[in-house]
Design an enzyme around this catalytic site. Structure first.
Site, PDB file in Angstrom:
ATOM      1  N   ASN A  73     -10.756  -2.939  -6.127  1.00  0.00           N
ATOM      2  CA  ASN A  73      -9.958  -1.952  -6.817  1.00  0.00           C
ATOM      3  C   ASN A  73     -10.568  -1.464  -8.164  1.00  0.00           C
ATOM      4  O   ASN A  73     -10.189  -0.569  -8.677  1.00  0.00           O
ATOM      5  CB  ASN A  73      -8.660  -2.333  -7.148  1.00  0.00           C
ATOM      6  CG  ASN A  73      -7.776  -2.689  -6.049  1.00  0.00           C
ATOM      7  OD1 ASN A  73      -6.913  -3.200  -5.847  1.00  0.00           O
ATOM      8  ND2 ASN A  73      -7.987  -1.480  -5.059  1.00  0.00           N
ATOM      9  N   ASP A  95       0.798  -1.149   0.170  1.00  0.00           N
ATOM     10  CA  ASP A  95      -0.211   0.076  -0.026  1.00  0.00           C
ATOM     11  C   ASP A  95       0.949   1.249   0.045  1.00  0.00           C
ATOM     12  O   ASP A  95       2.082   1.228   0.540  1.00  0.00           O
ATOM     13  CB  ASP A  95      -0.969   0.041   1.167  1.00  0.00           C
ATOM     14  CG  ASP A  95      -2.225   0.880   1.073  1.00  0.00           C
ATOM     15  OD1 ASP A  95      -2.232   1.559   0.100  1.00  0.00           O
ATOM     16  OD2 ASP A  95      -2.765   1.125   2.174  1.00  0.00           O
TER      17      ASP A  95
END
Ligand code: FPP
Length: 245
Positions: free
Chosen positions: A71, A23
């Site tokens: 996503n 991330d």
């Protein structure tokens, strides 16, 4: 850095299976005055480095969270860029994986990826199918809930065709229908960028894993940072619900 040099006295307590939530690409790019996609490009380089490092030190399975079922909600432009990046990565890395003995195991609902991406994913699987010793689980269109639902569905079909009875179903039975079937249990989950969440990654497998959270953004997570995570892991006392001797 090699396994012998770095982990001379600690090889016994090396995690067998490490997962990483990579991330912070977007924030890293912003911080350096670049568009988000530049952060993803850097992120791919770090994914390569992490794989190389895991292989060198003797980890058996590395699971990387590259694209989640959530996503798709990102701007279409970014999703398309990520798929293009994945295809470029597979084109470059498939021969490397073949050569280095890496088994490529995509985890997630692969059949929902764009056809050209799917084709390359399946080619990489086929090309590395005979490799043993190190497995790269690349999470693509992956969701932990989706994985458990898919495993339950497969079990139901087995019951329907008479190959399994509900009474026979144990934890280990369900494990046999997960993407990580036959792999060592997850020992260590790393998340970069300071977020303290699991974000639907390997929900079943994370049950007894050690968690390592670092503020370092993924494009800055180099092999030294990976090594620090391993050292931290080696200091933990794992009891699996039991008590100390
Ligand atoms: C998180 O950064 C990263 C992702 C959503 C996935 C993309 C991962 C890579 C490009 C690296 C590996 C890829 C391959 C193909 C091996 P973010 O965009 O959520 O960052 P932010 O939270 O700072 O916005």
């Amino acid at each position: 850095m090699s396994r012998r040099i770095l982990l001379k006295t600690e090889v016994e307590s090396l995690p067998r299976h490490v997962a990483i939530i990579m991330d912070g690409n977007g924030r890293w790019a912003k911080l350096h005055g670049h568009p988000r996609i530049y952060g993803h490009q850097k992120g791919v380089e770090r994914a390569r480095e992490a794989t190389e490092f895991a292989l060198e030190v003797g980890i058996e399975v590395l699971s990387l969270y590259a694209f989640s079922t959530e996503n798709w909600a990102r701007p279409q432009e970014e999703v398309e860029f990520l798929m293009k990046l994945l295809e470029e990565y597979l084109a470059a890395e498939t021969p490397v994986m073949v050569e280095k003995g890496i088994r490529f195991n995509p985890i997630g609902r692969i059949s929902q990826l764009p056809p050209s991406t799917q084709r390359m994913v399946l080619e990489a699987v086929k090309a590395t199918d005979n490799n043993q010793g190190f497995t790269l689980n690349l999470a693509l269109n992956y969701g932990g809930h989706a994985e458990i639902v898919d495993a339950c569905k497969k079990m139901c079909y087995e019951v329907q065709r008479g190959a399994l009875t509900p009474q026979e179903i144990e934890e280990v039975t369900l494990e046999g229908y997960l993407y990580t079937k036959g792999q060592p249990p997850l020992d260590l989950l790393i998340r970069t960028s300071g977020e303290l969440r699991i974000s639907n990654f390997l929900l079943w497998q994370v049950a007894y894993a050690e968690l390592y959270f670092t503020p370092v953004l993924w494009p800055d997570f180099d092999r030294v940072e990976f090594y620090k995570a391993l050292l931290d892991y080696q200091k933990r006392e794992r009891r699996f619900g039991g008590v100390r001797d």
